[in-house]
Scaffold this motif. Structure first.
Motif, short mmCIF file in Angstrom:
data_model
loop_
_atom_site.label_atom_id
_atom_site.label_comp_id
_atom_site.label_asym_id
_atom_site.label_seq_id
_atom_site.Cartn_x
_atom_site.Cartn_y
_atom_site.Cartn_z
N GLU A 1 -20.33 -7.61 6.22
CA GLU A 1 -20.46 -6.87 7.48
C GLU A 1 -19.27 -7.11 8.40
O GLU A 1 -18.95 -6.25 9.23
N ARG A 2 -18.62 -8.29 8.30
CA ARG A 2 -17.49 -8.62 9.16
C ARG A 2 -16.38 -9.24 8.31
O ARG A 2 -16.64 -10.19 7.55
N ALA A 3 -15.17 -8.71 8.45
CA ALA A 3 -14.03 -9.21 7.67
C ALA A 3 -12.85 -9.49 8.59
O ALA A 3 -12.62 -8.75 9.55
N LEU A 4 -12.13 -10.55 8.29
CA LEU A 4 -10.92 -10.89 9.03
C LEU A 4 -9.72 -10.78 8.09
O LEU A 4 -9.70 -11.43 7.04
N ILE A 5 -8.75 -9.95 8.46
CA ILE A 5 -7.52 -9.80 7.69
C ILE A 5 -6.47 -10.74 8.28
O ILE A 5 -6.19 -10.71 9.48
N VAL A 6 -5.88 -11.57 7.44
CA VAL A 6 -4.80 -12.46 7.86
C VAL A 6 -3.51 -11.97 7.22
O VAL A 6 -3.41 -11.85 5.99
N THR A 7 -2.52 -11.66 8.05
CA THR A 7 -1.28 -11.09 7.54
C THR A 7 -0.14 -11.43 8.50
O THR A 7 -0.30 -12.27 9.40
N ASP A 8 1.00 -10.77 8.31
CA ASP A 8 2.13 -11.00 9.23
C ASP A 8 2.45 -9.72 10.00
O ASP A 8 1.89 -8.65 9.71
N SER A 9 3.35 -9.82 10.95
CA SER A 9 3.63 -8.68 11.82
C SER A 9 4.27 -7.53 11.07
O SER A 9 4.02 -6.36 11.38
N PHE A 10 5.08 -7.83 10.05
CA PHE A 10 5.71 -6.75 9.29
C PHE A 10 4.65 -5.92 8.56
O PHE A 10 4.69 -4.68 8.59
N MET A 11 3.73 -6.59 7.90
CA MET A 11 2.69 -5.88 7.17
C MET A 11 1.86 -5.02 8.12
O MET A 11 1.48 -3.89 7.80
N TYR A 12 1.61 -5.57 9.31
CA TYR A 12 0.81 -4.85 10.30
C TYR A 12 1.57 -3.64 10.86
O TYR A 12 1.05 -2.51 10.88
N LYS A 13 2.80 -3.86 11.30
CA LYS A 13 3.57 -2.79 11.94
C LYS A 13 3.99 -1.71 10.94
O LYS A 13 4.15 -0.54 11.32
N SER A 14 4.17 -2.08 9.68
CA SER A 14 4.57 -1.10 8.68
C SER A 14 3.41 -0.26 8.16
O SER A 14 3.62 0.69 7.41
N GLY A 15 2.20 -0.64 8.56
CA GLY A 15 1.03 0.11 8.13
C GLY A 15 0.47 -0.32 6.79
O GLY A 15 -0.48 0.30 6.28
N MET A 16 1.01 -1.40 6.22
CA MET A 16 0.54 -1.87 4.92
C MET A 16 -0.91 -2.37 4.97
O MET A 16 -1.61 -2.39 3.96
N THR A 17 -1.35 -2.74 6.17
CA THR A 17 -2.73 -3.22 6.29
C THR A 17 -3.74 -2.10 6.02
O THR A 17 -4.93 -2.38 5.80
N ALA A 18 -3.27 -0.84 6.00
CA ALA A 18 -4.18 0.27 5.66
C ALA A 18 -4.74 0.10 4.26
O ALA A 18 -5.81 0.66 3.95
N TYR A 19 -4.06 -0.67 3.42
CA TYR A 19 -4.56 -0.96 2.07
C TYR A 19 -5.96 -1.56 2.15
O TYR A 19 -6.80 -1.34 1.27
N LEU A 20 -6.21 -2.32 3.24
CA LEU A 20 -7.51 -2.94 3.44
C LEU A 20 -8.35 -2.24 4.51
O LEU A 20 -9.57 -2.10 4.36
N THR A 21 -7.71 -1.80 5.57
CA THR A 21 -8.49 -1.23 6.67
C THR A 21 -9.18 0.09 6.28
O THR A 21 -10.30 0.36 6.73
N GLU A 22 -8.52 0.90 5.44
CA GLU A 22 -9.15 2.16 5.04
C GLU A 22 -10.45 1.94 4.27
O GLU A 22 -11.48 2.53 4.61
N PRO A 23 -10.47 1.09 3.24
CA PRO A 23 -11.76 0.85 2.56
C PRO A 23 -12.77 0.14 3.45
O PRO A 23 -13.98 0.38 3.34
N LEU A 24 -12.30 -0.71 4.37
CA LEU A 24 -13.23 -1.37 5.29
C LEU A 24 -13.91 -0.33 6.18
O LEU A 24 -15.13 -0.39 6.42
N GLU A 25 -13.12 0.62 6.68
CA GLU A 25 -13.69 1.66 7.54
C GLU A 25 -14.62 2.58 6.76
O GLU A 25 -15.67 2.99 7.26
#
Length: 378
Positions: free
Chosen positions: A25-49
């Motif tokens: 029900e609740r997930a925490l993504i740990v990453t760096d600023s490059f992964m976040y700003k480049s949009g790479m976190t969508a790899y996880l945020t899209e399936p989470l949403e």
């Protein structure tokens, strides 16, 4: 007591996310600023949403994560109380997440989360290892934390995540894989099971690293390097590492050299010292001669085979346009001399040095550093 510990469920492909996120029900993504700003976190945020899972992103991790970053991550965990921790990135986000998870569990009312690592570089093997390296900038030191409880519950290996990694990073991280495998193979805690993983990792690196360095779009070679990194992680997590990592931790901390590059710079000289190529043949020479057999460069004698491995490894590193010695990495003699005694002390006391195949004195470590500075292997 010998043992071989396998904990991590390894998924090869993004489909593994469905099982990792089952019931969450609740997930925490740990990453760096490059992964976040480049949009790479969508790899996880899209399936989470898509699964209507609440999530937060902690993107403050920097290369060589330090104590302060880990502390801030723990505060967020205490506030958000995630059920699963998803580390996305190279070794730094995964190492930071390991420390956050194990240390937050020591806080009152907190429990260790389910933990999945998704590596975006083929280098550290952190997705399956019990090691986490945390920096202390004030002391110019790196501290390896080593405990079985830090091993991720799951690792997701997806070569598509590393296809855009630039050649220089591919080289640094790939040599890190090779160093992990070689040190695990010659470690005092090596056994048949760690040998199998280490030898396969060495074969995969030697067959694929130069390919992917020269042709970054070679997805098959990328996949093989991703697998090699994981196999080397399995090997060294069980067998331990050695002096090479003990020296690389402090060399990198003092001169801000990427970890894999620091390992690669030191590797031929530490191998030569361990095998006794510079003075007298040691029992470890037999293990290095075994590597010669793995990569097909045996010599007529054990000493020649061990020397071939050392010389061939140096030549292989040069194909990747990595510095062949500390001086070539841009470190002045004055700066090197000024840090030498601190580095010797740190390498001697580093936890990784304990499983080195040759018991070393501080004088011997100093000699290896000096040899590695000038680039002398004979």
């Amino acid at each position: 007591m010998e043992y071989f510990y396998l904990k991590t469920r390894i998924y090869m492909g993004k489909e593994g996310l469905d099982e990792i996120l089952d019931g969450v029900e609740r997930a925490l993504i740990v990453t760096d600023s490059f992964m976040y700003k480049s949009g790479m976190t969508a790899y996880l945020t899209e399936p989470l949403e898509q699964k209507a899972i609440e999530y937060k992103i902690f993107s403050e991790v920097k290369p060589d994560p330090d104590i302060a970053v880990v502390a801030r991550g723990i505060s967020l965990m205490q506030e958000f109380r995630p059920q699963v921790l998803l580390a996305l990135g190279g070794g730094s986000p995964i190492d930071a997440a390991k420390a956050m998870n194990i240390l937050s569990a020591k806080q009152e009312g907190m429990e260790k989360c389910r933990f999945a690592a998704i590596p975006t570089t083929s280098g550290t093997g952190s997705e399956v290892s019990k090691f986490s390296v945390i920096s202390d900038p004030e002391q110019a030191a790196k501290y390896p934390l080593v405990m079985d409880e830090m091993i991720p519950d799951a690792a997701l290996l997806d070569a598509s995540l590393v296809k855009s990694v630039p050649p220089s990073v591919t080289a640094d991280t790939g040599i890190d894989v090779l160093t992990h495998a070689i040190e695990a193979l010659v470690s005092t805690n090596a056994n048949d099971f760690t040998d199998a993983a280490a030898e396969k990792a060495i074969k995969l690196v030697r067959s694929n690293l130069v390919k992917v360095y020269s042709n970054p779009d070679d997805l098959k070679a990328r996949e093989k390097m991703h697998h090699a990194s994981c196999l080397a992680g399995i090997a060294f997590s069980n067998a331990g590492l050695g002096l090479n990592h003990g020296m690389a931790h402090t060399l990198g901390a003092h001169f801000h050299i990427p970890h894999g590059r620091a390992n690669g710079i030191l590797l031929p000289y530490v191998m030569g010292y361990n095998a006794g190529c510079f003075d007298r043949l040691t029992p470890a020479a037999e293990r290095y001669a075994r590597i010669a057999g793995v990569v097909g460069i045996e010599g007529p004698t054990m000493r020649q085979s061990a020397f071939n491995v050392m010389r061939d490894t140096k030549q292989y590193i040069q194909q990747l346009h990595l510095p062949s010695c500390i001086e070539a990495a841009g470190i002045s003699k004055n700066d090197f001399d000024g840090a030498l005694e601190e580095m010797v002390e740190a390498a001697y006391n580093d936890a990784c040095t304990r499983t080195n195949p040759r018991v070393c004195t501080k004088d011997e470590i100093r000699s290896v550093f000096i040899r590695a500075y000038s680039g002398r292997i004979v």
